[in-house]
Motif scaffolding. Structure first.
Motif, PDB file in Angstrom:
ATOM      1  N   ALA A 154      12.869 132.364  62.319  1.00  0.00           N
ATOM      2  CA  ALA A 154      11.218 132.748  62.736  1.00  0.00           C
ATOM      3  C   ALA A 154      10.806 133.490  61.086  1.00  0.00           C
ATOM      4  O   ALA A 154      11.502 134.211  61.230  1.00  0.00           O
ATOM      5  CB  ALA A 154      11.498 133.845  64.228  1.00  0.00           C
ATOM      6  N   VAL A 155       9.572 133.180  61.031  1.00  0.00           N
ATOM      7  CA  VAL A 155       9.300 133.812  59.643  1.00  0.00           C
ATOM      8  C   VAL A 155       8.241 134.952  60.335  1.00  0.00           C
ATOM      9  O   VAL A 155       7.175 134.451  61.142  1.00  0.00           O
ATOM     10  CB  VAL A 155       8.315 132.908  58.610  1.00  0.00           C
ATOM     11  CG1 VAL A 155       9.165 131.929  58.126  1.00  0.00           C
ATOM     12  CG2 VAL A 155       7.187 132.401  59.461  1.00  0.00           C
ATOM     13  N   PRO A 156       8.349 136.337  59.810  1.00  0.00           N
ATOM     14  CA  PRO A 156       6.861 137.499  59.790  1.00  0.00           C
ATOM     15  C   PRO A 156       5.816 136.810  59.460  1.00  0.00           C
ATOM     16  O   PRO A 156       5.631 135.663  58.896  1.00  0.00           O
ATOM     17  CB  PRO A 156       7.919 138.201  58.673  1.00  0.00           C
ATOM     18  CG  PRO A 156       8.839 138.136  58.073  1.00  0.00           C
ATOM     19  CD  PRO A 156       9.150 135.971  58.268  1.00  0.00           C
ATOM     20  N   HIS A 157       4.976 137.385  60.326  1.00  0.00           N
ATOM     21  CA  HIS A 157       3.417 137.730  60.308  1.00  0.00           C
ATOM     22  C   HIS A 157       2.648 137.817  59.142  1.00  0.00           C
ATOM     23  O   HIS A 157       1.267 138.099  59.483  1.00  0.00           O
ATOM     24  CB  HIS A 157       2.779 136.607  61.782  1.00  0.00           C
ATOM     25  CG  HIS A 157       3.057 135.528  61.874  1.00  0.00           C
ATOM     26  ND1 HIS A 157       4.064 135.449  62.951  1.00  0.00           N
ATOM     27  CD2 HIS A 157       2.894 133.856  61.489  1.00  0.00           C
ATOM     28  CE1 HIS A 157       4.508 134.092  63.232  1.00  0.00           C
ATOM     29  NE2 HIS A 157       3.442 133.404  62.334  1.00  0.00           N
ATOM     30  N   GLU A 158       3.652 139.353  59.063  1.00  0.00           N
ATOM     31  CA  GLU A 158       3.143 140.177  58.296  1.00  0.00           C
ATOM     32  C   GLU A 158       4.156 140.835  57.539  1.00  0.00           C
ATOM     33  O   GLU A 158       4.947 140.720  57.750  1.00  0.00           O
ATOM     34  CB  GLU A 158       3.025 141.477  59.122  1.00  0.00           C
ATOM     35  CG  GLU A 158       1.947 141.425  60.207  1.00  0.00           C
ATOM     36  CD  GLU A 158       0.518 142.333  60.910  1.00  0.00           C
ATOM     37  OE1 GLU A 158       0.891 143.021  59.743  1.00  0.00           O
ATOM     38  OE2 GLU A 158       0.742 142.597  61.704  1.00  0.00           O
ATOM     39  N   TYR A 159       3.269 141.172  55.645  1.00  0.00           N
ATOM     40  CA  TYR A 159       4.471 141.300  55.140  1.00  0.00           C
ATOM     41  C   TYR A 159       4.248 142.286  54.107  1.00  0.00           C
ATOM     42  O   TYR A 159       2.238 142.533  54.640  1.00  0.00           O
ATOM     43  CB  TYR A 159       4.493 140.057  53.716  1.00  0.00           C
ATOM     44  CG  TYR A 159       5.320 139.202  54.226  1.00  0.00           C
ATOM     45  CD1 TYR A 159       6.511 139.352  54.186  1.00  0.00           C
ATOM     46  CD2 TYR A 159       4.879 138.033  54.984  1.00  0.00           C
ATOM     47  CE1 TYR A 159       7.389 138.585  53.864  1.00  0.00           C
ATOM     48  CE2 TYR A 159       5.196 136.835  54.849  1.00  0.00           C
ATOM     49  CZ  TYR A 159       6.738 137.363  55.104  1.00  0.00           C
ATOM     50  OH  TYR A 159       8.054 136.208  54.661  1.00  0.00           O
TER      51      TYR A 159
END
Ligand code: C2O
Ligand code: CU
Ligand code: CU
Length: 468
Positions: free
Chosen positions: A34-39
């Motif tokens: 999964a990739v983050p949707h917030e950085y």
């Protein structure tokens, strides 16, 4: 493991189609994490070991204080929010180089946004339509901010991962350092600005001086090359290896071997290759940059582990990337414009007089700096119309010309068709080259078009195209 690796692509597709499941289902070995949707990233001063271990570190400006900044991984078609905090002593912005996004997220001071003041934050929110290899960097005081270390890789993952053993990012930069490791002063030196720009002798790969890259015989690697230099052009070849180019500037192309075995990367350009590790266990193979005559050097060495070959993916055909949803130019209905790149040393434009900051021009007009409010557009383009831009390099210097907010098909170079369906957001012009690029003006806004040699950009090789 090896048995699963032979799970064929068509069978996977079939299963995906029939089961109606997302590519993240745990059933598949290559399912992506999964990739983050917030950085959240912080632009701040830091220290980096650019000269190598055991040598004095360098004061840098960097995202999260690291050179390069953190790799931001996004997923194609999925929204992301990236909050940038400015802990520099000057204003900044972040530009997501190559991403087709709304103008308000493009990071150009005055045009896209009010720059982020020291101590402030700004949240960039967008949905990347294209998978591929991109990067991020400031668009305020660009020459110094990029030159002092603010850059990072931005990877937009395909919905379905490519069948490779490893996915590597090599962000390449160069630096001009003093013997004590300090960043050399003299950014914006007018003599350099009128010539090839600030090229540094120290080249780093992911922020480190030429250290070995450990590999294993038999591996198949997707290697994402990013040239984040201010001005250095690179022509890379890998001893004993035959890379296959699968994407240029993030956009898939027909897989091919690079011309004369060299991967040509101007500043801001990216190339993705599939690299099969065909070397001998225990062997070492240099990655050589020999762009500048008589100045060839090894960027790094592939260092093979001693053990026997692993995996068999390299026996399979080169995997192909699905095309991104780029609008196809309608060449029959295209409107053409010629953009003449002018100026520099030996042009008679008088860059050495000290009278003016402008030493370069596009069609006789010089816009300097990083972008600001009220820049009059050189051209106003009609939305959804196809344009062919013919860049004519009248100068004696190389220029990687970059357009924001769009990717273009590279049609012809000096009258010859460019093979392999190559797209780009940055096109490298040799002295006296003419290159034709086509694109559909589908993204409304005022878009920067500039040379990515930062010295050239800030001293006049920049303009704005308005898509209305
Ligand atoms: Cu990477 Cu306006 O640039
Ligand atoms: Cu850009
Ligand atoms: Cu240039």
């Amino acid at each position: 493991m090896p048995s699963k690796s032979r799970f064929s692509l068509s069978r996977r597709r079939l299963l995906l189609a029939t089961a109606g499941v997302a590519a993240s289902a745990p059933l598949f070995r290559f399912a992506q994490a999964a990739v983050p949707h917030e950085y959240r990233i912080v632009a701040r001063p830091g220290r980096a070991a650019l000269s190598g271990a055991g040598r004095p570190a360098t004061d840098v400006w960097a995202y999260d204080g690291e050179v390069p900044g953190p790799i931001l991984r996004l997923r194609q078609g999925e929204p992301v929010r990236i909050t940038v905090e400015n802990r520099l002593e000057q204003e900044t912005t972040v530009h997501w180089h190559g991403i087709r996004l709304p103008i308000s997220m493009d990071g150009v001071p005055g045009i896209s946004q009010v720059p982020i003041a020291p101590g402030d934050t700004f949240t960039y929110a967008f949905t990347p339509p294209d998978a591929g290899t991109f990067w991020y960097h400031p668009h305020a005081n660009s020459l110094q901010q990029l030159g002092r270390g603010l850059s990072g890789a931005l990877i937009v993952e395909e919905r379905e991962a490519l069948s490779v053993d490893r996915d590597l990012v090599w962000l390449l930069s160069d630096w001009r350092l003093e013997p004590d490791g300090k960043m050399a002063p003299g950014f914006g030196n007018p003599m350099e600005a009128a010539m090839s720009g600030r090229i540094g002798k120290r080249v780093t790969l992911n922020g480190a001086a030429a250290t070995d890259q450990p590999v294993r015989a038999g591996e198949r690697i997707r290697l994402r090359l990013i040239n984040a230099s201010l001005a250095r052009i690179m022509a890379l070849r890998i001893e004993g290896h035959g890379p296959t180019v699968v994407a240029v500037d993030g956009q898939p192309c027909e897989p091919h071997s690079p011309e004369s075995g060299r991967l040509l990367l101007g500043p801001a350009m990216r190339i993705d290759v599939i690299l099969d590790m065909q070397g001998e266990p225990g062997g070492r193979y240099a990655v050589i940059d020999d762009f500048y005559d008589g100045l060839s050097y090894a960027v790094t060495q592939l260092a093979y582990a001693a053990g026997p070959a692993v995996g068999r993916r390299s026996e399979q055909p080169t995997p192909t990337l699905a095309r991104n949803p780029l609008p196809e130019p309608d060449l029959a209905a295209a409107v053409r414009h010629e953009l003449k790149l002018q100026g520099g040393m030996m042009s008679g434009m008088g860059g050495m007089s000290g009278m003016s900051h402008a030493v370069w021009a596009i069609n006789g007009t010089s816009m300097t700096g990083d972008g600001h409010a009220g820049m009059p557009p050189l051209l106003t383009l009609k939305r959804m119309q196809t344009y062919v831009l013919s860049f004519v390099n009248e100068t004696a210097w190389w220029h990687p010309i970059h357009l924001h907010g769009h990717s273009f098909r590279i049609l012809r170079r000096n009258g010859s068709a460019v093979p392999f369906q190559q797209w780009g957001d940055t096109v490298l012009l040799a002295p006296k080259d003419t290159v034709d690029c086509a694109f559909v003006a589908d993204n409304p806004g005022d878009w920067m078009l500039h040379c990515h040699v930062m010295d050239h950009q800030v001293s006049g090789l920049m303009t704005v195209l308005r898509v209305s």
